[in-house]
Design an enzyme around this catalytic site. Structure first.
Site, short mmCIF file in Angstrom:
data_model
loop_
_atom_site.label_atom_id
_atom_site.label_comp_id
_atom_site.label_asym_id
_atom_site.label_seq_id
_atom_site.Cartn_x
_atom_site.Cartn_y
_atom_site.Cartn_z
N SER A 138 0.88 -1.20 0.00
CA SER A 138 0.00 0.00 0.00
C SER A 138 0.89 1.22 0.00
O SER A 138 2.04 1.16 0.48
CB SER A 138 -0.85 0.02 1.27
OG SER A 138 -1.51 1.26 1.42
N TYR A 151 -1.69 -0.72 10.54
CA TYR A 151 -1.74 -0.91 9.09
C TYR A 151 -0.47 -0.35 8.43
O TYR A 151 0.18 -1.03 7.64
CB TYR A 151 -2.99 -0.21 8.55
CG TYR A 151 -3.27 -0.48 7.09
CD1 TYR A 151 -3.79 -1.70 6.67
CD2 TYR A 151 -3.03 0.49 6.12
CE1 TYR A 151 -4.05 -1.95 5.33
CE2 TYR A 151 -3.29 0.25 4.78
CZ TYR A 151 -3.81 -0.98 4.39
OH TYR A 151 -4.06 -1.22 3.06
#
Ligand SMILES: NC(=O)c1ccc[n+]([C@@H]2O[C@H](COP(=O)([O-])OP(=O)(O)OC[C@H]3O[C@@H](n4cnc5c(N)ncnc54)[C@H](O)[C@@H]3O)[C@@H](O)[C@H]2O)c1
Length: 249
Positions: A138, A151
């Site tokens: 990501s 995350y």
């Protein structure tokens, strides 16, 4: 039809939803045999019924044994393993004070430790066929988002372990990552809950890209197909942004 993955056996995690599902469909259209992984049995079974030469196994990627089983299924059913596409992921929302210790570990185990587990079992087979691993990381590996500490840490770690494995297993195995920006999947709507106005947050996420829209799962699948195919045979150790230009704003 371009059968770039004809006779290739691929494991695709996160295949029951979003980008993993689009990647599974793209790999299928390119001629691959598939071992599909996800948590939702109903969605996974339906997908496997619709994609010839595919098998679905429901399970939890944070469990080492489940990762071993995915590799065994590929070998038992298709005789070899060529490609591992890792898309399973969760958010673990909450700032450092609010996030529970259990949720920190679950997020790290799901997003990061799972990469270590499946690679451990898959690499001996990938080495036989000059295979490759593609990790869905990501832009959160490089850019911080409010209330996403676990995350962001897991995605930065994913890029680090990708680069490290590319060193250890070259020249036999290529290891790469894709780093999507905001993509229209169920996960982005969950992520938006970390913002005061979730609807606005998703709208803004698209509008603040240079290309003025959210990514589609199919945008990501096109890049994934290229990177796992022989067309990318001189690419390894790379984290490729696919983000509508958002990191350049
Ligand atoms: N949507 C975005 O904007 C975005 C941006 C950058 C990166 N990503 C990453 O892309 C990947 C795919 O996300 P998505 O947006 O398609 O989300 P999604 O929620 O649509 O799909 C996530 C998939 O992961 C699977 N999964 C989650 N936890 C699991 C577990 N413990 N065991 C087995 N499977 C599990 C789910 O079953 C599902 O198939 C994730 O790693 C995510 O972090 C998403």
């Amino acid at each position: 039809m371009n059968l770039k993955l004809k006779d290739k056996t691929c494991i695709v995690t996160g295949a029951t939803s979003g980008m993993g599902k689009a990647i599974a469909i793209a790999f299928h259209k390119a001629g691959a045999n598939l071992v599909l992984s996800g948590r939702n049995e109903e969605r996974g079974d339906l997908l496997a019924q619709n994609l010839e030469n595919s098998i679905f196994l429901a399970g939890d990627v944070s469990e080492p044994k489940y990762n071993k089983k995915l590799v065994e299924i590929a070998i038992e059913n298709f005789g070899k393993l060529d490609i591992v596409s890792l898309n399973a992921g969760i958010l673990g929302l909450g700032n450092v004070i609010d996030l529970s210790i259990a949720d920190w570990h679950t997020t790290l185990n799901t997003n990061l430790s799972s990469i270590f587990y499946i690679s451990k079992y898959a690499i001996p087979y990938l080495e036989k066929n000059n295979g490759n691993i593609l990790i869905n990381a990501s832009i959160a590996a490089f850019k911080s988002f409010p209330n996403h500490p676990a995350y962001c840490a897991s995605k930065a770690g994913s890029v680090a372990v990708m680069k490290q494995m590319a060193v250890d297993y070259a020249p036999k195995i290529r290891v790469n990552a894709i780093c999507p920006g905001p993509v229209d999947t169920p996960l982005i709507w969950d992520s938006a809950k970390a913002f005061e106005d979730p609807e606005k947050a998703v709208e803004n996420a698209g509008n603040t890209t240079l290309l003025k829209r959210l990514g589609k799962p199919e945008d990501i699948a096109s890049l994934a197909l290229f990177l796992v195919s022989d067309d990318a045979s001189w690419i390894t150790g790379t984290a490729m942004n696919i983000d509508g230009g958002i990191l350049n704003t």
